[in-house]
Design a protein around this motif. Structure first.
Motif, short mmCIF file in Angstrom:
data_model
loop_
_atom_site.label_atom_id
_atom_site.label_comp_id
_atom_site.label_asym_id
_atom_site.label_seq_id
_atom_site.Cartn_x
_atom_site.Cartn_y
_atom_site.Cartn_z
N ASP A 40 0.82 -1.22 0.00
CA ASP A 40 0.00 0.00 0.00
C ASP A 40 0.85 1.26 0.00
N GLY A 41 2.19 1.09 -0.06
CA GLY A 41 3.08 2.24 -0.09
C GLY A 41 3.54 2.71 1.28
N GLY A 42 3.02 2.12 2.34
CA GLY A 42 3.36 2.56 3.68
C GLY A 42 4.59 1.89 4.25
N ILE A 43 5.33 2.65 5.08
CA ILE A 43 6.41 2.11 5.90
C ILE A 43 5.92 2.19 7.34
N TYR A 44 5.85 1.05 8.01
CA TYR A 44 5.25 0.99 9.34
C TYR A 44 6.24 0.60 10.44
N SER A 45 7.51 0.54 10.12
CA SER A 45 8.46 0.06 11.13
C SER A 45 9.87 0.55 10.84
N LEU A 46 10.71 0.46 11.85
CA LEU A 46 12.16 0.59 11.71
C LEU A 46 12.74 -0.80 11.94
N PRO A 47 13.77 -1.17 11.17
CA PRO A 47 14.25 -2.54 11.22
C PRO A 47 15.52 -2.73 12.04
N SER A 48 15.89 -3.97 12.20
CA SER A 48 17.25 -4.34 12.56
C SER A 48 17.94 -4.61 11.23
N ILE A 49 18.95 -3.78 10.90
CA ILE A 49 19.59 -3.91 9.60
C ILE A 49 21.10 -4.11 9.76
N TYR A 50 21.63 -5.06 9.01
CA TYR A 50 23.06 -5.29 8.94
C TYR A 50 23.61 -4.54 7.73
N SER A 51 24.71 -3.84 7.91
CA SER A 51 25.32 -3.14 6.79
C SER A 51 25.60 -4.12 5.66
N PRO A 52 25.16 -3.83 4.43
CA PRO A 52 25.47 -4.71 3.30
C PRO A 52 26.96 -4.87 3.07
N GLU A 53 27.76 -3.93 3.59
CA GLU A 53 29.21 -4.04 3.46
C GLU A 53 29.84 -4.95 4.52
N PHE A 54 29.07 -5.31 5.54
CA PHE A 54 29.57 -6.15 6.63
C PHE A 54 29.27 -7.60 6.27
N LEU A 55 30.03 -8.13 5.31
CA LEU A 55 29.74 -9.44 4.75
C LEU A 55 29.78 -10.58 5.77
N PRO A 56 30.75 -10.63 6.71
CA PRO A 56 30.72 -11.72 7.69
C PRO A 56 29.42 -11.79 8.48
N MET A 57 28.79 -10.64 8.73
CA MET A 57 27.52 -10.65 9.45
C MET A 57 26.41 -11.21 8.57
N VAL A 109 36.52 -12.20 9.27
CA VAL A 109 36.79 -11.19 8.24
C VAL A 109 37.49 -11.83 7.05
N ASP A 110 38.45 -12.72 7.32
CA ASP A 110 39.14 -13.43 6.23
C ASP A 110 38.17 -14.29 5.43
N ALA A 111 37.26 -14.97 6.13
CA ALA A 111 36.26 -15.80 5.45
C ALA A 111 35.38 -14.94 4.54
N GLY A 112 35.05 -13.74 5.03
CA GLY A 112 34.26 -12.83 4.22
C GLY A 112 34.99 -12.38 2.96
N LYS A 113 36.29 -12.17 3.07
CA LYS A 113 37.09 -11.77 1.91
C LYS A 113 37.10 -12.89 0.85
N LYS A 114 37.21 -14.13 1.31
CA LYS A 114 37.17 -15.25 0.35
C LYS A 114 35.81 -15.33 -0.33
N ALA A 115 34.76 -15.16 0.45
CA ALA A 115 33.40 -15.23 -0.11
C ALA A 115 33.17 -14.12 -1.12
N SER A 116 33.76 -12.96 -0.87
CA SER A 116 33.51 -11.80 -1.72
C SER A 116 33.99 -12.01 -3.16
N LYS A 117 34.94 -12.90 -3.36
CA LYS A 117 35.50 -13.12 -4.70
C LYS A 117 34.45 -13.68 -5.66
N ASN A 118 33.50 -14.42 -5.13
CA ASN A 118 32.45 -15.02 -5.98
C ASN A 118 31.06 -14.71 -5.46
N LEU A 119 30.94 -13.59 -4.77
CA LEU A 119 29.66 -13.20 -4.19
C LEU A 119 28.66 -12.87 -5.30
N ILE A 120 27.39 -13.22 -5.07
CA ILE A 120 26.35 -12.89 -6.05
C ILE A 120 26.39 -11.39 -6.34
#
Length: 544
Positions: A166-183, A457-468
């Motif tokens: 309906d176009g409405g925003i009814y909440s504030l979320p818990s959001i993880y930074s898209p740059e914080f890949l390990p999270m 953090v290292d695991a996130g760097k490896k994942a980033s090489k082939n991340l969608i």
């Protein structure tokens, strides 16, 4: 921090169901937030205090076992009450009974000014938002939430994910930074580097090399106790965690396999694809069956609880596992995270990433609230760097210090507590983030859970090489669409989950694959995809 835990089936159903039925009440019903004149005069547009005359807010609040028993006594909320001139009364409800009590409160009309960390589902955001019970925040965010507005501008998909049909925003979320890949990964695939070295093997880069490593672990006494008790592969959240990760080796889940475990985009046609019945997906399941039938996957994987998994890890039995961090949860060193594995056709995608909107309905203001502008300003502080650092780290030079390079670190009182408290126990004295579900913005620079440790953090760097390349947030559904998704759609999910489990464990035959696909089709797959397409078009801005 404990990341969100649920079964893979429940997660996929919840994420796909979208929005429950609403009444379609229009804006003039009164669901847009407005304060009276006295409240407006009392509000300061910027800075602190937020209000001149003290206000009190009552909040229906979800509580984790890791939290203290009175939020008001924690340092963060004590100090914030002084800063803001707003006293919050947190009415605590344990997470295990949260859904029942939240539903009862809403049904009876006996609810307070706002819901805080109460895991309000998207279904209820649309339903009670359209009725005016939850206030529409679109205009308020523009005027009274500068920190959150910056996030909406920075991340367009955040706005898409929060906006109801309906176009409405009814909440504030818990959001993880898209740059914080390990999270966003949460539970990477960790492999025992010490055992790799003993076997004179390199880190697996393909599905075949991964199979060879697991096979070598099974056939060797890697822990040297004279028994073949090693578990080559295990992990949290059941078989589907492994299955989702392996699927990336065949190119499936290319818009994020956690939020969208059934539908992605066909790279050949660029059309939406229900990939769980794709002929190539049969190969994913056959690979999984090969691992399970040869004893390379934990035999208890279909029923395994976290505590039992961690116990195996603490005994040094695991060759590879999907967990948050081996040292943090199992006291095991010597593991390294893996990136995406390349499959037999050359596909290599890391798809096991969560929707950055961890909890869409983390904070909701109700129509009982007489001071919605002040309430939103009060909450918005924690979406900015200053407020978020305070919420997650506490007070500078008391609970954390800042190094010359700008990095933040907990003091020994927290990380090496003299009374033997764990980090979560020590943290619970000054803040309330342990257990998750809080409204807020999580970034690596001020969040110091296991996802921020060097190995993660290292695991996130490896994942980033082939991340969608493109991540879809969750889609939201209309009343009519939800009626289908919560009935026939849920039946399709259940049938697929059960059949796939039987194919993997060998109680069903791959000879019946075509019959299985035909059954899914008969259950309403065409309508399912039609609804998914409509929701995707709204999400991508095609229609409203």
């Amino acid at each position: 921090m404990k990341t969100i835990k649920t079964t893979a089936l429940a997660l996929s159903v919840v994420l796909t169901l979208g929005v429950m039925s609403g009444c379609g009440v229009t804006e003039d019903k009164g669901n847009t937030a407005k304060s009276d004149e006295k409240a407006s005069r009392n509000l300061n547009a910027t800075g602190f205090p937020i209000v001149n005359e003290k206000l009190k807010l009552k909040l229906f609040t979800g509580k984790s076992p890791q939290n203290g028993n009175k939020f008001e006594d924690t340092t963060v909320w004590k100090e914030y009450a002084k800063m803001s001139n707003i006293d919050a009364e947190f009415q605590l409800v344990p997470f295990e009974s949260l859904t029942e009590k939240r539903n009862l409160a809403l049904a009876s009309g006996d609810y307070p000014d706002a819901f805080y960390s109460a895991r309000v589902p998207v279904a209820d955001l649309m339903k009670y938002g359209s009725q005016g019970v939850f206030l529409k925040l679109n205009d308020l965010i523009e005027k009274n939430a500068p920190n959150f507005k910056k996030l909406l501008d920075k991340y367009p998909d955040l706005k898409k994910g929060l906006t109801m049909p309906d176009g409405g925003i009814y909440s504030l979320p818990s959001i993880y930074s898209p740059e914080f890949l390990p999270m966003l990964i949460g539970t990477p695939l960790w492999i025992n580097k010490n055992w790799l070295d003993k076997l004179n093997m390199k880190e697996p880069e393909t599905t075949e090399e991964f199979y060879n490593y697991l096979k070598a672990v099974k056939d060797s006494d890697m822990n040297g106790n004279g028994q073949k008790d090693e578990v080559p592969l295990s992990g949290m959240f059941g078989i589907q965690t492994i299955q989702r990760y392996i699927g990336g080796g065949w190119g499936f889940g290319n818009r994020g396999a956690v939020a969208h475990p059934y539908v992605d985009v066909d790279p050949a046609s660029n059309n939406l694809r229900f990939y769980r019945t794709d002929p190539k997906y049969k190969e994913v399941l056959q690979y999984m069956n090969k691992l399970y039938s040869e004893g390379l996957i934990d035999k208890e994987i279909f029923t395994l609880k976290d505590t039992a998994l961690y116990a195996k890890g603490e005994k040094g039995l695991l060759g590879a596992a999907f967990v948050p961090h081996p040292q943090a949860v199992m006291n095991q060193k010597g593991y390294v995270g893996l990136g995406a594995l390349k499959g037999p056709h050359g596909d290599q995608l890391f798809v096991s990433v969560k929707n950055p909107i961890a909890w869409p309905g983390a904070f909701v203001i109700t129509d009982k609230n007489k001071n919605p502008e002040a309430t939103l300003r009060w909450m918005d502080h924690f979406y900015g760097d200053e407020g978020a650092t305070f919420y997650f780290m506490g007070q500078k030079d008391v609970t954390y210090t800042q190094k010359p390079d700008g990095k933040l670190e907990f003091t020994d009182e927290v990380k090496n507590n003299p009374n033997g408290l764990t980090l979560d126990q020590a943290v619970a004295k000054f803040t309330t983030w342990p257990g998750g579900s809080y409204p807020g913005y999580v970034q690596e620079k001020y969040f110091k859970g296991s996802e921020s440790l060097p190995e993660s953090v290292d695991a996130g760097k490896k994942a980033s090489k082939n991340l969608i390349k493109e991540m879809w947030y969750s889609f939201n559904y209309t009343e009519e669409e939800t009626a289908f998704m919560s009935s026939k759609g849920a039946d399709i999910h259940k049938f697929i989950t059960e059949t796939e489990a039987n194919l993997i464990n060998g109680t069903a035959s791959f000879d019946d694959w075509d019959k299985y696909v035909a059954n899914v089709q008969k259950m309403g797959l065409d309508q399912y995809l039609s609804i998914y397409k409509a929701a995707y078009e709204r999400y991508s801005g095609g229609t409203r």
